[in-house]
Design a protein around this motif. Structure first.
Motif, mmCIF file in Angstrom:
data_model
loop_
_atom_site.group_PDB
_atom_site.id
_atom_site.type_symbol
_atom_site.label_atom_id
_atom_site.label_comp_id
_atom_site.label_asym_id
_atom_site.label_seq_id
_atom_site.Cartn_x
_atom_site.Cartn_y
_atom_site.Cartn_z
ATOM 1 N N ARG A 357 0.800 -1.108 0.112
ATOM 2 C CA ARG A 357 -0.056 0.151 -0.093
ATOM 3 C C ARG A 357 0.812 1.116 -0.033
ATOM 4 N N VAL A 358 1.790 1.325 0.707
ATOM 5 C CA VAL A 358 2.783 2.505 0.689
ATOM 6 C C VAL A 358 3.381 2.400 -0.582
ATOM 7 N N VAL A 359 3.845 1.577 -1.087
ATOM 8 C CA VAL A 359 4.197 1.462 -2.663
ATOM 9 C C VAL A 359 3.235 2.275 -3.314
ATOM 10 N N ALA A 360 2.341 1.587 -3.405
ATOM 11 C CA ALA A 360 1.321 2.071 -4.480
ATOM 12 C C ALA A 360 0.994 3.638 -4.165
ATOM 13 N N VAL A 361 0.487 4.139 -2.789
ATOM 14 C CA VAL A 361 0.392 5.379 -2.636
ATOM 15 C C VAL A 361 1.420 6.183 -3.063
ATOM 16 N N ALA A 362 2.795 5.865 -2.669
ATOM 17 C CA ALA A 362 4.069 6.726 -2.997
ATOM 18 C C ALA A 362 3.959 7.034 -4.531
ATOM 19 N N ARG A 363 3.828 5.899 -5.064
ATOM 20 C CA ARG A 363 4.048 6.146 -6.761
ATOM 21 C C ARG A 363 2.752 6.487 -7.421
ATOM 22 N N SER A 364 1.920 7.062 -6.490
ATOM 23 C CA SER A 364 0.528 7.854 -7.257
ATOM 24 C C SER A 364 0.920 9.162 -7.004
ATOM 25 N N GLU A 376 1.353 4.432 9.258
ATOM 26 C CA GLU A 376 0.382 3.532 9.768
ATOM 27 C C GLU A 376 1.101 1.997 9.737
ATOM 28 N N ALA A 377 2.029 2.015 8.524
ATOM 29 C CA ALA A 377 2.831 0.750 8.530
ATOM 30 C C ALA A 377 3.691 0.296 9.630
ATOM 31 N N LEU A 378 4.438 1.468 9.814
ATOM 32 C CA LEU A 378 5.226 1.312 11.046
ATOM 33 C C LEU A 378 4.761 1.032 12.279
ATOM 34 N N HIS A 379 3.707 1.710 12.512
ATOM 35 C CA HIS A 379 3.010 1.426 13.735
ATOM 36 C C HIS A 379 2.472 -0.125 13.899
ATOM 37 N N ALA A 380 1.816 -0.419 12.699
ATOM 38 C CA ALA A 380 1.712 -2.146 13.036
ATOM 39 C C ALA A 380 2.532 -2.816 12.817
ATOM 40 N N HIS A 381 3.828 -2.654 12.478
ATOM 41 C CA HIS A 381 4.930 -3.520 12.041
ATOM 42 C C HIS A 381 6.128 -2.737 12.480
ATOM 43 N N PRO A 382 6.421 -2.578 13.792
ATOM 44 C CA PRO A 382 7.660 -1.489 14.077
ATOM 45 C C PRO A 382 8.905 -2.180 14.252
ATOM 46 N N ASP A 383 8.717 -3.617 13.968
ATOM 47 C CA ASP A 383 10.142 -4.240 13.967
ATOM 48 C C ASP A 383 10.730 -4.661 12.704
ATOM 49 N N SER A 385 12.207 -3.362 9.691
ATOM 50 C CA SER A 385 13.213 -2.247 8.968
ATOM 51 C C SER A 385 12.907 -2.003 7.579
ATOM 52 N N GLU A 386 12.320 -3.085 6.965
ATOM 53 C CA GLU A 386 12.112 -2.882 5.647
ATOM 54 C C GLU A 386 11.436 -1.585 4.833
ATOM 55 N N LEU A 387 10.694 -1.350 5.955
ATOM 56 C CA LEU A 387 9.708 0.022 5.958
ATOM 57 C C LEU A 387 10.208 1.121 5.603
ATOM 58 N N LEU A 388 11.510 1.336 6.278
ATOM 59 C CA LEU A 388 12.277 2.572 6.220
ATOM 60 C C LEU A 388 12.776 2.708 4.918
ATOM 61 N N GLY A 389 13.042 1.763 4.368
ATOM 62 C CA GLY A 389 13.525 1.704 2.819
ATOM 63 C C GLY A 389 12.622 2.344 1.946
ATOM 64 N N LEU A 390 11.202 2.436 2.243
ATOM 65 C CA LEU A 390 10.246 3.136 1.370
ATOM 66 C C LEU A 390 10.389 4.670 1.410
ATOM 67 N N LEU A 391 11.252 5.089 2.219
ATOM 68 C CA LEU A 391 11.274 6.459 2.467
ATOM 69 C C LEU A 391 11.790 6.937 1.187
ATOM 70 N N ALA A 392 12.749 6.421 0.206
ATOM 71 C CA ALA A 392 13.493 6.751 -0.834
ATOM 72 C C ALA A 392 12.230 6.942 -1.959
ATOM 73 N N LEU A 393 11.107 6.336 -1.791
ATOM 74 C CA LEU A 393 10.027 6.375 -2.851
ATOM 75 C C LEU A 393 9.079 7.619 -2.691
ATOM 76 N N LEU A 394 9.101 8.318 -1.354
ATOM 77 C CA LEU A 394 8.387 9.253 -1.241
ATOM 78 C C LEU A 394 8.552 10.406 -2.247
ATOM 79 N N PRO A 395 7.438 10.836 -2.782
ATOM 80 C CA PRO A 395 7.564 12.080 -3.783
ATOM 81 C C PRO A 395 8.167 13.003 -3.029
ATOM 82 N N ASP A 396 8.794 14.022 -3.932
ATOM 83 C CA ASP A 396 9.497 15.218 -3.359
ATOM 84 C C ASP A 396 8.567 16.209 -3.054
ATOM 85 N N ALA A 397 8.815 17.021 -1.861
ATOM 86 C CA ALA A 397 7.830 18.036 -1.502
ATOM 87 C C ALA A 397 7.514 19.246 -2.626
#
Length: 402
Positions: A357-364, A376-383, A385-397
């Motif tokens: 879902r993070v990937v889909a929203v980011a690429r939108s 929301e993903a980090l809250h559900a699965h705080p352990d 660490s792969e989720l932190l790698g998705l920061l690179a997908l975030l669109p530029d401000a």
């Protein structure tokens, strides 16, 4: 409640003293001292005959009283004759459902079958331990009594002593190797203690010997599926369908699912289609038809089947995730994001759904929504660490934003 095979008195042989060729003492034959009004008191033999007649007429209370009087008569009966009357009295108490009093009388009868009937009385009183002990005593004297061994196995099972029941049943099978129902009983005990392979073997033996019921066929199918042998499971599920009176949509789906797991998609489609024919709203059948279409590369048909499944069951999270996955593969990111969100709304919380879902929203291109989804993903699965790698997908401000 467990029901035991009845070992009770279906045909009671009431013995008379004359039958045994036992002569009464002369004083007893003359009636003793009389009853006080000049009429001779009935002899013990006469009391026994009257008791037998009352028993035959199903006047059990009267029969019990007459037998008791015979036992209390003076002079008394010889020991062997007394034992016979106690047996008659015990049978009568049994018919009156006076279980403890029947036990007492059987104990004084010295009859070969007394201990077996004592066990039945204990069962009626709820005394499984005492019944087990009584039947084991019977087997010490009469080790070849198969009916006793079979009931003892049932009692031990009810007491949670499944391994003892298995031992008893295996001994019985040495005597009756072609008894299909006995193999079924053994299978039940083996499965209870998680001896699945042995239980499956016993069930298949039962089936081969003629116990070809729908219940046995489905259970064998379930066991094969548990052991990751789907095509063997499918074989027995088909046999179930052939012997079941009116198989349901669920029954056909079960066979289809086994074929699906075995990658026999043509047979799987037939079973799923039959499930839907029996129940057009059977969402899981539609969902798996969608999965097969997707595996065959027919995305459009897969989407149609998934949509139909969700129409009938909007809470079918697997269908939401399957739709999302197809959208994601085809780079339809907003649609994928929405489908993953719908999956989460059904209560799903898997890591893969949150991640994709993070990937889909980011690429939108929706930065704020992507950040919210990542939190929301980090809250559900705080352990994870792969989720932190998705920061690179975030669109530029956007320019001018903080």
């Amino acid at each position: 409640m467990r029901h035991y095979r009845h070992l009770g008195v279906t045909h009671v042989a009431l013995w008379t003293l004359a039958t045994l060729g036992m002569a009464l003492p002369a004083t007893a034959q003359r009636g003793g001292n009389g009853n006080g009004n000049g009429t001779p008191a009935p002899t013990p033999e006469e009391l026994v005959r009257s008791g037998n007649a009352a028993f035959d007429q199903q006047r059990y209370t009267a029969a019990a009283q007459l037998y008791q009087q015979a036992l209390e008569a003076t002079p008394g009966l010889p020991f062997d004759q007394t034992a016979v009357v106690y047996l008659n009295l015990a049978h009568t108490r049994y018919r009156l459902e006076q279980w403890q009093r029947a036990i007492d009388a059987y104990s004084r009868s010295n009859a070969d079958d007394a201990m077996q009937l004592i066990a039945q009385c204990h069962l009626q009183l709820g005394n499984a331990d005492e019944a087990s002990s009584a039947l084991r005593n019977v087997l010490v004297r009469f080790p070849d009594r198969a009916d006793v061994r079979e009931q003892l196995a049932q009692i031990e099972s009810s007491r949670g002593l499944h391994r003892e029941a298995i031992t008893l049943l295996r001994k019985l099978l040495e005597l009756r190797p072609n008894d299909a129902k006995l193999h079924r009983s053994l299978a039940r005990e083996l499965l209870t203690v998680d001896r699945l392979t042995e239980g499956l073997d016993a069930l298949e033996t039962s089936w081969r010997l003629g116990n070809r019921t729908a219940e046995v066929a489905r259970l064998i199918g379930d066991l094969y599926l548990q052991q990751d042998m789907p095509l063997e499971a499918a074989t027995y599920y088909r046999r179930y369908l052939s012997v079941a009176g009116d198989p349901s949509a669920e029954d056909h789906f079960r066979a289809g699912y086994a074929y699906y797991q075995g990658e026999e998609y043509r047979s799987a489609k037939e079973m799923f289609a039959e499930a839907i024919a029996r129940d057009p709203s059977y969402a899981r059948g539609l969902f798996y038809l969608g999965n097969i279409a997707a595996s065959e590369g027919d995305t459009e048909r897969a989407m149609t089947e998934y949509a139909a499944a969700l129409e009938h069951n909007p809470q079918l999270r697997d269908a939401h995730e399957a739709v999302a996955r197809l959208h994601l593969e085809q780079e339809r990111y907003p649609e994928a994001a929405q489908a993953y969100a719908s999956a989460l709304e059904t209560g799903a919380n898997s890591f893969s759904i949150h991640y994709n879902r993070v990937v889909a929203v980011a690429r939108s291109g929706e930065r704020a929504a992507a950040i919210a989804a990542l939190k929301e993903a980090l809250h559900a699965h705080p352990d994870r660490s792969e989720l932190l790698g998705l920061l690179a997908l975030l669109p530029d401000a956007p320019p001018g934003s903080r």
